[in-house]
Design an enzyme around this catalytic site. Structure first.
Site, short mmCIF file in Angstrom:
data_model
loop_
_atom_site.label_atom_id
_atom_site.label_comp_id
_atom_site.label_asym_id
_atom_site.label_seq_id
_atom_site.Cartn_x
_atom_site.Cartn_y
_atom_site.Cartn_z
N ASP A 50 -9.97 2.38 2.95
CA ASP A 50 -10.09 1.64 4.21
C ASP A 50 -10.82 2.45 5.28
O ASP A 50 -11.66 1.92 6.01
CB ASP A 50 -8.71 1.23 4.73
CG ASP A 50 -8.09 0.10 3.90
OD1 ASP A 50 -8.84 -0.77 3.42
OD2 ASP A 50 -6.85 0.10 3.75
N ARG A 93 1.55 -0.18 22.42
CA ARG A 93 2.62 -0.67 23.29
C ARG A 93 3.82 0.26 23.22
O ARG A 93 4.38 0.63 24.24
CB ARG A 93 3.04 -2.08 22.86
CG ARG A 93 2.58 -3.12 23.87
CD ARG A 93 3.18 -4.47 23.60
NE ARG A 93 2.54 -5.07 22.43
CZ ARG A 93 2.23 -6.36 22.33
NH1 ARG A 93 2.52 -7.19 23.31
NH2 ARG A 93 1.66 -6.82 21.24
N LYS A 138 0.81 -1.23 0.00
CA LYS A 138 0.00 0.00 0.00
C LYS A 138 0.84 1.28 0.00
O LYS A 138 0.49 2.25 -0.67
CB LYS A 138 -0.95 0.01 1.20
CG LYS A 138 -2.04 -1.06 1.10
CD LYS A 138 -3.01 -0.97 2.26
CE LYS A 138 -4.03 -2.09 2.16
NZ LYS A 138 -5.08 -1.97 3.17
N GLU A 171 5.79 5.82 21.23
CA GLU A 171 6.40 6.66 20.18
C GLU A 171 5.69 6.47 18.83
O GLU A 171 5.55 7.40 18.06
CB GLU A 171 7.89 6.34 20.00
CG GLU A 171 8.79 6.79 21.14
CD GLU A 171 8.71 5.89 22.38
OE1 GLU A 171 8.16 4.75 22.28
OE2 GLU A 171 9.16 6.33 23.45
N TYR A 182 -11.32 -10.23 11.16
CA TYR A 182 -12.57 -10.94 10.89
C TYR A 182 -12.39 -12.46 10.82
O TYR A 182 -13.34 -13.19 10.55
CB TYR A 182 -13.27 -10.40 9.63
CG TYR A 182 -12.43 -10.44 8.39
CD1 TYR A 182 -11.60 -9.37 8.08
CD2 TYR A 182 -12.46 -11.54 7.55
CE1 TYR A 182 -10.81 -9.40 6.95
CE2 TYR A 182 -11.67 -11.57 6.41
CZ TYR A 182 -10.85 -10.50 6.12
OH TYR A 182 -10.07 -10.53 5.00
#
Ligand code: SKM
Length: 277
Positions: free
Chosen positions: A102, A152, A66, A155, A218
């Protein structure tokens, strides 16, 4: 017309099933195929698409291409440009155009399943990868006042805040539980609980009573977070709808007909997921 989805690997893609169903439903002649394109061959693939002799009117681009697609297209729309990622290409006036659907797929799915979901003050998005970006951009563009990105590595969340600006805010995992307090939307874009590790139990009971919990995964349809939310009676939205809705703009461009996301289409893909489970 012919269209495609290109990725690497591409075997798992349900896009041919989705577009094939629409071609058949609307009685259109055309085809939609899977193309495996290895990273080292992608630039060449894009060059051939630009050729006047290309058999394709356009196609979808999925992981891991992408970002490269957004750079290699001749024209990029503002949504894909800001994201730095494209998933939909089409040829027009001799040029290869790119956009990203998206984010609009994500919001269109929520709109169809929970109209009014966007009246929330606070949305919490877990994860800062590619899918998260498109969703953050779409939530901002919808005007959600507070969009919290929890990751997590804080940054990486901060990079997205820098890219998309207000109303985003970045946090580490330790902030997650208190952020859910009074939140109206929770979106999981992370692989927590999917990669063999146990998913943390989140205090969804502290969200608004009408809050919506959604996951972009999904397979399986009922992810650990969707299950937790269902158990306490919160409305949930699974990840399949986003995949179906992101396909709509591409189909309309290549084949000239705006397709509908129906229960029959959803069932078709669900049956396929079950058959391969
Ligand atoms: O953005 C979409 C893409 O258009 C198609 C796809 C697929 O076929 O699995 C997944 C997403 O990346």
């Amino acid at each position: 017309p012919r269209a495609f989805v290109a990725g690497y690997p591409i075997k798992h893609s349900r896009s041919p099933m989705i577009h094939g169903h629409w071609l058949e439903t609307y009685g259109l002649s055309g085809s939609y195929e899977k193309i495996a394109v290895a990273p080292e061959g992608f630039a060449d693939f894009m060059l051939r698409l630009k050729d006047a002799d290309s058999p394709y009117r356009g196609g979808n681009i999925t992981i891991p291409h992408k970002e490269a697609a957004s750079k290699l297209a001749d024209r990029i729309d503002p949504v894909a440009e800001e994201l730095g990622a494209a998933n939909t290409l089409w040829r027009e006036d001799g040029l290869l155009h790119a956009t990203n659907t998206d984010g609009i797929g994500f919001v269109a799915n929520l709109d169809s399943q929970h109209p009014g979901w966007d009246k929330v003050e606070r949305a919490v998005v877990l994860g800062a990868g590619g899918a998260s970006r498109a969703i953050l951009q779409a939530l901002r563009d919808r005007g959600i006042p507070e969009v919290h990105v929890v990751n997590r590595t804080v940054e990486r969340a901060q990079e997205l805040v820098d890219r998309f600006g207000a109303p985003l805010q970045a946090h580490g995992m330790d902030a997650l539980n208190s952020l859910l307090e009074g939140a109206g939307l929770f979106v999981n874009t992370s692989s927590l609980g999917m990669d063999g590790t146990a998913a943390p139990v989140l205090p969804f009971d502290r969200m608004r009573e009408d809050a919506v919990v959604t996951d972009i995964v999904y397979v399986p349809l009922k992810t650990p977070f969707i299950q937790q939310a269902e158990q306490i009676g919160l409305p949930t939205v699974d990840g399949l709808g986003m995949l179906l809705h992101q396909a709509v703009p591409g189909f309309e461009r290549w084949f000239g007909q705006k397709p509908e996301v129906t229960a029959a289409l959803r069932q078709l893909v669900l049956d396929d997921i079950k058959a391969h489970a």
